[in-house]
Design a protein around this motif. Structure first.
Motif, PDB file in Angstrom:
ATOM      1  N   ARG A 112     -15.055 -13.298  38.879  1.00 47.83           N
ATOM      2  CA  ARG A 112     -16.110 -13.992  38.238  1.00 47.83           C
ATOM      3  C   ARG A 112     -17.566 -13.416  38.460  1.00 47.83           C
ATOM      4  NH1 ARG A 112     -14.199 -18.720  40.279  1.00 47.83           N
ATOM      5  NH2 ARG A 112     -16.375 -19.215  40.747  1.00 47.83           N
ATOM      6  N   ILE A 113     -17.708 -13.161  39.837  1.00 49.12           N
ATOM      7  CA  ILE A 113     -18.978 -12.688  40.266  1.00 49.12           C
ATOM      8  C   ILE A 113     -19.226 -11.499  40.958  1.00 49.12           C
ATOM      9  CG2 ILE A 113     -19.701 -15.125  40.757  1.00 49.12           C
ATOM     10  CD1 ILE A 113     -19.514 -14.473  43.781  1.00 49.12           C
ATOM     11  N   GLU A 132     -30.078 -15.297  32.585  1.00 49.83           N
ATOM     12  CA  GLU A 132     -28.843 -15.942  32.046  1.00 49.83           C
ATOM     13  C   GLU A 132     -28.748 -15.493  30.349  1.00 49.83           C
ATOM     14  OE1 GLU A 132     -31.183 -19.704  32.608  1.00 49.83           O
ATOM     15  OE2 GLU A 132     -30.043 -20.135  34.333  1.00 49.83           O
ATOM     16  N   THR A 137     -23.583 -15.409  35.225  1.00 49.15           N
ATOM     17  CA  THR A 137     -23.090 -16.941  35.690  1.00 49.15           C
ATOM     18  C   THR A 137     -23.839 -17.441  36.701  1.00 49.15           C
ATOM     19  OG1 THR A 137     -21.449 -16.172  37.320  1.00 49.15           O
ATOM     20  CG2 THR A 137     -20.712 -16.513  34.965  1.00 49.15           C
ATOM     21  N   ALA A 138     -23.929 -18.817  36.795  1.00 49.06           N
ATOM     22  CA  ALA A 138     -24.808 -19.339  37.973  1.00 49.06           C
ATOM     23  C   ALA A 138     -24.210 -19.085  39.105  1.00 49.06           C
ATOM     24  CB  ALA A 138     -24.710 -20.907  37.828  1.00 49.06           C
ATOM     25  N   GLU A 139     -22.972 -18.763  39.431  1.00 48.29           N
ATOM     26  CA  GLU A 139     -22.227 -18.276  40.629  1.00 48.29           C
ATOM     27  C   GLU A 139     -22.867 -16.989  40.931  1.00 48.29           C
ATOM     28  OE1 GLU A 139     -20.152 -19.320  38.104  1.00 48.29           O
ATOM     29  OE2 GLU A 139     -18.963 -20.873  38.733  1.00 48.29           O
ATOM     30  N   GLU A 140     -23.106 -16.139  40.030  1.00 49.61           N
ATOM     31  CA  GLU A 140     -23.343 -14.640  40.163  1.00 49.61           C
ATOM     32  C   GLU A 140     -24.987 -15.120  40.831  1.00 49.61           C
ATOM     33  OE1 GLU A 140     -20.960 -11.829  37.322  1.00 49.61           O
ATOM     34  OE2 GLU A 140     -22.651 -13.145  36.432  1.00 49.61           O
TER      35      GLU A 140
END
Length: 188
Positions: A112-113, A132, A137-140
């Motif tokens: 995911r990241i 964005e 993603t927010a995690e990255e």
């Protein structure tokens, strides 16, 4: 315990870190907190700092991503005495030989990241606002330590819209029109 590793010739890694160091210049108040992102994938070590990205073929085991202070990591590599560097990333620790030190962040669970955020050397709020829209993603964003800077960029954008609206309202320009114009520009 999660674990990933890479093995590379010291001279090869040190040469790349010196090149990156030249990009940043001498350690100063402005760049002392620069973070290097180490991404281990199949047979490849990717090093990323703002404005620079390099991929080095090497022996690897598993996949992981870790971030650490660039100048601290460079100093450890420079003072290493062997010809080969064996680096192991475990949970929140990076280990080179018998030397262990804490990573700012690590990631193992999924991919995911595992994408690197490639920002220009002198990135601005504009570049952060585009993240964005580019699908990060927010995690990255959080992993790369950019969440507070992104928050500040959003806050600054709102303040700029408010100031611009005050200046242009005599011409019938509304905040909605300014916001729409800027959002279109950021999406590009």
């Amino acid at each position: 315990m999660n674990q990933a590793s890479f093995s590379i010739r010291k001279s090869k890694l040190e040469a790349e870190l010196k090149k990156k160091s030249r990009i940043l210049g001498k350690i100063s108040e402005w760049n002392k907190n620069t973070v290097i992102e180490l991404t281990i994938t199949d047979g490849l070590l990717t090093l990323v700092i703002p404005g620079s990205r390099i991929e080095l073929p090497c022996l690897t085991k598993s996949t992981a991503k870790a971030t650490i202070s660039f100048f601290y990591f460079k100093k450890i590599i420079q003072t290493w005495n062997d010809l080969k560097i064996e680096c192991i990333i475990m949970d929140s620790t990076i280990k080179i030989g018998v030397t262990s030190f804490k990573a700012q962040s690590t990631f193992f669970e999924s991919d995911r990241i595992l994408r690197s955020i490639n920002l220009p050397m002198n990135y601005s709020g504009y570049h952060l606002l585009q993240l964005e829209n580019r699908g990060f993603t927010a995690e990255e964003i959080d992993f790369n330590g950019l969440e507070f800077e992104l928050y500040q960029a959003k806050k600054s954008l709102k303040a700029s819209i408010r100031k611009t609206t005050e200046l242009l309202q005599i011409y019938g320009v509304t905040a909605v029109e300014i916001e729409e114009l800027l959002n279109n520009k950021i999406r590009m």
